[in-house]
Design a protein around this motif. Structure first.
Motif: not given
Length: 251
Positions: A17-20, A22-33, A39-46, A206-211
């Motif tokens: 969650v803390p890492i994502l 920081s990173m997702l801001v650069y993927q064009g996702i609005p700051e408030h989201q 949280l959702g991406t992390s949960m899917a990786c789990i 995809g990347v995180i799950s594979l690792a």
């Protein structure tokens, strides 16, 4: 993430969650989201991480499956319901809750973890009700429930290595319910953001799950070789670091 999940019985979401965020801001996702998508991406990786970790612990005969069935059902209810609350909550409050939760859990492990008294084990009903609460908290901080389940199961008289394995198995239904909830609640909220469905960013999954598939079994094997005191200290230290990182991000 997979290594930590196998070693400590956590889904690894607390790390992601803390890492994502920081990173997702650069993927064009609005700051408030950004935090909601993290949280959702992390949960899917789990999902993949917990499956891989649980499978590894099962091979080591360290999963109490009757407990998994009872607490897993409650966790599904609590996790799914809490995603609706999280979707309507400001990212700042979610981040602060995440940080406080990590600090509290680390403190509990370090200063109360050795005080294991099993005078009376909880009934299945009590465990089921408690699991609903655990599932709810897990959804709000996007964890597999390990930071709550491992200490609880340990206090119920389960040895730490088995508590870690059982926690990993319960983390799978938590992750599935949480992912479904964030996918549903995020529908239409991230329209226009490439490769994002609901509050889940697929490339990261995809990347995180594979690792994780590769590294989770390694962590599981090591968890059965490390002394209990060292395992607890590692667990608590990890939680403190994660809490500080998240608190710093919102200040």
């Amino acid at each position: 993430m997979g290594f930590i999940a196998g070693l400590l019985g956590v889904g690894g979401g607390g790390i992601l969650v803390p890492i994502l965020t920081s990173m997702l801001v650069y993927q064009g996702i609005p700051e408030h989201q950004v935090l909601h998508v993290a949280l959702g991406t992390s949960m899917a990786c789990i999902i993949v991480t917990s499956f891989s970790s649980a499978r590894a612990h099962h091979k080591l005969k360290a999963v109490n499956w009757p407990i998994v069935w009872v607490m897993g059902a409650g966790c599904i209810i609590g996790t799914f319901a809490a995603t609706f609350f999280a979707a309507q909550t400001s990212a700042i409050y979610l981040a602060l809750f995440f940080a406080v939760f990590m600090f509290y859990t680390a403190h509990k492990i370090l200063f109360k973890g050795s005080q294991i008294s099993v005078t009376k084990k909880d009934t299945k009903t009590t465990a089921g009700i408690l699991s609903i609460c655990i599932g709810g908290i897990s959804a709000l901080v996007s964890i597999g429930g390990g930071s709550l389940l491992v200490p609880y199961l340990n206090r119920q008289g389960m040895k730490l290595s088995e508590a870690v394995g059982t926690s990993a198995a319960i983390g799978l239904p938590i992750a599935v319910a949480g992912s479904a909830g964030y996918l549903l609640n995020g529908a239409g909220q991230t329209t226009g953001v490439a490769n994002t469905y609901g509050y889940i960013y697929l490339p990261a999954v995809g990347v995180i799950s594979l690792a994780s598939v590769v590294t989770a079994p390694i962590g599981a094997k090591i968890s059965h070789k490390l002394p209990v005191k060292i395992l607890k200290k590692l667990f608590a230290l990890l939680l403190v670091v994660l809490g500080v990182k998240m608190a710093w991000a919102v200040m």
